[in-house]
Design a protein around this motif. Structure first.
Motif, PDB file in Angstrom:
ATOM      1  N   UNK A  54       0.848  -1.193   0.000  1.00 49.91           N
ATOM      2  CA  UNK A  54       0.000   0.000   0.000  1.00 49.91           C
ATOM      3  C   UNK A  54       0.885   1.245   0.000  1.00 49.91           C
ATOM      4  N   UNK A  55       1.859   1.276   0.898  1.00 50.37           N
ATOM      5  CA  UNK A  55       2.774   2.417   0.972  1.00 50.37           C
ATOM      6  C   UNK A  55       3.602   2.533  -0.299  1.00 50.37           C
ATOM      7  N   UNK A  56       4.087   1.417  -0.783  1.00 50.38           N
ATOM      8  CA  UNK A  56       4.919   1.396  -1.995  1.00 50.38           C
ATOM      9  C   UNK A  56       4.156   1.984  -3.185  1.00 50.38           C
ATOM     10  N   UNK A  57       2.941   1.520  -3.400  1.00 50.62           N
ATOM     11  CA  UNK A  57       2.150   1.987  -4.534  1.00 50.62           C
ATOM     12  C   UNK A  57       1.857   3.479  -4.427  1.00 50.62           C
ATOM     13  N   UNK A  58       1.408   3.891  -3.261  1.00 53.30           N
ATOM     14  CA  UNK A  58       1.050   5.292  -3.053  1.00 53.30           C
ATOM     15  C   UNK A  58       2.256   6.212  -3.243  1.00 53.30           C
ATOM     16  N   UNK A 115       5.850   5.828  11.739  1.00 52.57           N
ATOM     17  CA  UNK A 115       6.050   6.574  10.499  1.00 52.57           C
ATOM     18  C   UNK A 115       6.704   5.686   9.453  1.00 52.57           C
ATOM     19  N   UNK A 116       6.468   6.050   8.218  1.00 52.51           N
ATOM     20  CA  UNK A 116       7.164   5.454   7.073  1.00 52.51           C
ATOM     21  C   UNK A 116       7.828   6.613   6.358  1.00 52.51           C
ATOM     22  N   UNK A 117       9.117   6.524   6.163  1.00 46.46           N
ATOM     23  CA  UNK A 117       9.827   7.564   5.431  1.00 46.46           C
ATOM     24  C   UNK A 117       9.920   7.175   3.966  1.00 46.46           C
ATOM     25  N   UNK A 118      10.022   8.178   3.144  1.00 43.39           N
ATOM     26  CA  UNK A 118      10.210   7.938   1.723  1.00 43.39           C
ATOM     27  C   UNK A 118      10.927   9.136   1.128  1.00 43.39           C
ATOM     28  N   UNK A 119      11.837   8.862   0.245  1.00 42.65           N
ATOM     29  CA  UNK A 119      12.404   9.940  -0.557  1.00 42.65           C
ATOM     30  C   UNK A 119      12.679   9.397  -1.946  1.00 42.65           C
ATOM     31  N   UNK A 120      12.782  10.299  -2.875  1.00 42.36           N
ATOM     32  CA  UNK A 120      13.014   9.895  -4.257  1.00 42.36           C
ATOM     33  C   UNK A 120      14.456  10.153  -4.670  1.00 42.36           C
ATOM     34  N   UNK A 121      14.876   9.428  -5.677  1.00 47.27           N
ATOM     35  CA  UNK A 121      16.171   9.641  -6.315  1.00 47.27           C
ATOM     36  C   UNK A 121      15.901  10.039  -7.763  1.00 47.27           C
ATOM     37  N   UNK A 143      13.583   9.127  16.985  1.00 48.04           N
ATOM     38  CA  UNK A 143      12.154   8.877  17.175  1.00 48.04           C
ATOM     39  C   UNK A 143      11.891   7.832  18.252  1.00 48.04           C
ATOM     40  N   UNK A 144      12.808   6.898  18.447  1.00 49.02           N
ATOM     41  CA  UNK A 144      12.640   5.887  19.493  1.00 49.02           C
ATOM     42  C   UNK A 144      12.603   6.544  20.870  1.00 49.02           C
ATOM     43  N   UNK A 145      13.297   7.651  21.027  1.00 52.37           N
ATOM     44  CA  UNK A 145      13.307   8.362  22.306  1.00 52.37           C
ATOM     45  C   UNK A 145      11.923   8.886  22.685  1.00 52.37           C
ATOM     46  N   UNK A 146      11.084   9.135  21.681  1.00 62.05           N
ATOM     47  CA  UNK A 146       9.726   9.630  21.952  1.00 62.05           C
ATOM     48  C   UNK A 146       8.679   8.581  21.555  1.00 62.05           C
ATOM     49  N   UNK A 147       9.110   7.343  21.478  1.00 62.58           N
ATOM     50  CA  UNK A 147       8.245   6.186  21.239  1.00 62.58           C
ATOM     51  C   UNK A 147       7.460   6.251  19.935  1.00 62.58           C
ATOM     52  N   UNK A 148       8.137   6.663  18.863  1.00 64.31           N
ATOM     53  CA  UNK A 148       7.564   6.631  17.524  1.00 64.31           C
ATOM     54  C   UNK A 148       8.377   5.604  16.733  1.00 64.31           C
ATOM     55  N   UNK A 149       7.702   4.575  16.233  1.00 66.07           N
ATOM     56  CA  UNK A 149       8.374   3.500  15.483  1.00 66.07           C
ATOM     57  C   UNK A 149       8.565   3.889  14.020  1.00 66.07           C
ATOM     58  N   UNK A 150       9.722   3.573  13.482  1.00 64.47           N
ATOM     59  CA  UNK A 150       9.977   3.735  12.056  1.00 64.47           C
ATOM     60  C   UNK A 150       9.710   2.384  11.410  1.00 64.47           C
ATOM     61  N   UNK A 151       8.649   2.303  10.612  1.00 62.82           N
ATOM     62  CA  UNK A 151       8.256   1.040  10.007  1.00 62.82           C
ATOM     63  C   UNK A 151       9.040   0.720   8.744  1.00 62.82           C
ATOM     64  N   UNK A 152       9.396   1.749   7.993  1.00 58.98           N
ATOM     65  CA  UNK A 152      10.116   1.525   6.743  1.00 58.98           C
ATOM     66  C   UNK A 152      10.670   2.844   6.241  1.00 58.98           C
ATOM     67  N   UNK A 153      11.589   2.735   5.310  1.00 57.29           N
ATOM     68  CA  UNK A 153      12.102   3.870   4.554  1.00 57.29           C
ATOM     69  C   UNK A 153      12.163   3.383   3.114  1.00 57.29           C
ATOM     70  N   UNK A 154      11.428   4.044   2.258  1.00 63.66           N
ATOM     71  CA  UNK A 154      11.381   3.666   0.849  1.00 63.66           C
ATOM     72  C   UNK A 154      12.169   4.663   0.024  1.00 63.66           C
ATOM     73  N   UNK A 155      12.894   4.147  -0.951  1.00 59.67           N
ATOM     74  CA  UNK A 155      13.580   4.996  -1.921  1.00 59.67           C
ATOM     75  C   UNK A 155      12.913   4.746  -3.265  1.00 59.67           C
ATOM     76  N   UNK A 156      12.390   5.809  -3.859  1.00 55.09           N
ATOM     77  CA  UNK A 156      11.666   5.721  -5.122  1.00 55.09           C
ATOM     78  C   UNK A 156      12.514   6.331  -6.227  1.00 55.09           C
ATOM     79  N   UNK A 157      12.615   5.621  -7.341  1.00 49.87           N
ATOM     80  CA  UNK A 157      13.285   6.143  -8.528  1.00 49.87           C
ATOM     81  C   UNK A 157      12.467   5.690  -9.729  1.00 49.87           C
ATOM     82  N   UNK A 158      11.682   6.605 -10.266  1.00 48.31           N
ATOM     83  CA  UNK A 158      10.776   6.232 -11.355  1.00 48.31           C
ATOM     84  C   UNK A 158       9.778   5.220 -10.839  1.00 48.31           C
ATOM     85  N   UNK A 159       9.718   4.065 -11.494  1.00 45.89           N
ATOM     86  CA  UNK A 159       8.792   3.027 -11.041  1.00 45.89           C
ATOM     87  C   UNK A 159       9.475   1.971 -10.178  1.00 45.89           C
TER      88      UNK A 159
END
Length: 170
Positions: A54-58, A115-121, A143-159
């Motif tokens: 879901x996150x990947x597609x969006x 949170x899920x992070x994402x950035x593009x290349x 973010x762990x210090x304030x109890x926010x979990x990082x679920x993923x970090x996506x790198x997008x480049x085109x498709x």
């Protein structure tokens, strides 16, 4: 009545109306813009990010064609329902400065539990750099210090999309 010019493979053509009301084949940019609009209506506050796909597609649709680097945080509640998608930092064609302090402030302001992070290349190469990995660790620690979990970090480049979680980096 409008006459349509069908190409050899008209079954895959998409049509739009021009300013005069005539139909014409849609450009790739028009198709992508419309897809973004449809997806934005489907992914609203409260949408559950039930799978990495879901996150990947969006996010690949939202960031895949950007010509400059953008860093986004998908803020989620404890049940992984969408709170807000934030474009936190905007950069140039080959980088964006990301400040962990600002990311933590935004997560706390929205009462995010994950949170899920994402950035593009914009280069078209989705492979995470050493700097991407180091930044993700810094953000995860902050973010762990304030109890926010990082679920993923996506790198997008085109498709193409690379998931830190799927690669075992996170």
């Amino acid at each position: 009545m409008s006459h349509l010019n069908f190409s050899r493979d008209a079954s895959t053509d998409l049509f739009v109306r021009d300013a005069c009301g005539e139909y014409r084949t849609a450009t790739a940019d028009e198709v992508l813009q419309r897809a973004r609009q449809v997806l934005a209506r489907r992914v609203r506050r409260g949408t559950t990010f039930s799978s990495p796909q879901v996150a990947r597609d969006y996010l690949s649709l939202m960031l895949g064609t950007r010509e400059h680097e953008v860093f986004v945080s998908v803020m989620l509640d404890a049940q992984h329902r969408l709170i807000e998608v934030l474009e936190l930092f905007r950069g140039t064609i080959d980088g964006a400065a990301v400040y962990p302090r600002e990311v933590v402030k935004e997560a706390l302001a929205r009462n995010a539990a994950a949170t899920i992070f994402c950035h593009n290349h914009p280069s078209g190469v989705a492979e995470p750099s050493a700097a991407d990995r180091a930044l993700t660790e810094r953000l995860k620690t902050a973010l762990a210090l304030v109890e926010v979990r990082v679920l993923d970090h996506l790198v997008v480049a085109g498709d193409s999309v690379v998931s830190f979680a799927e690669r075992g980096i996170l």
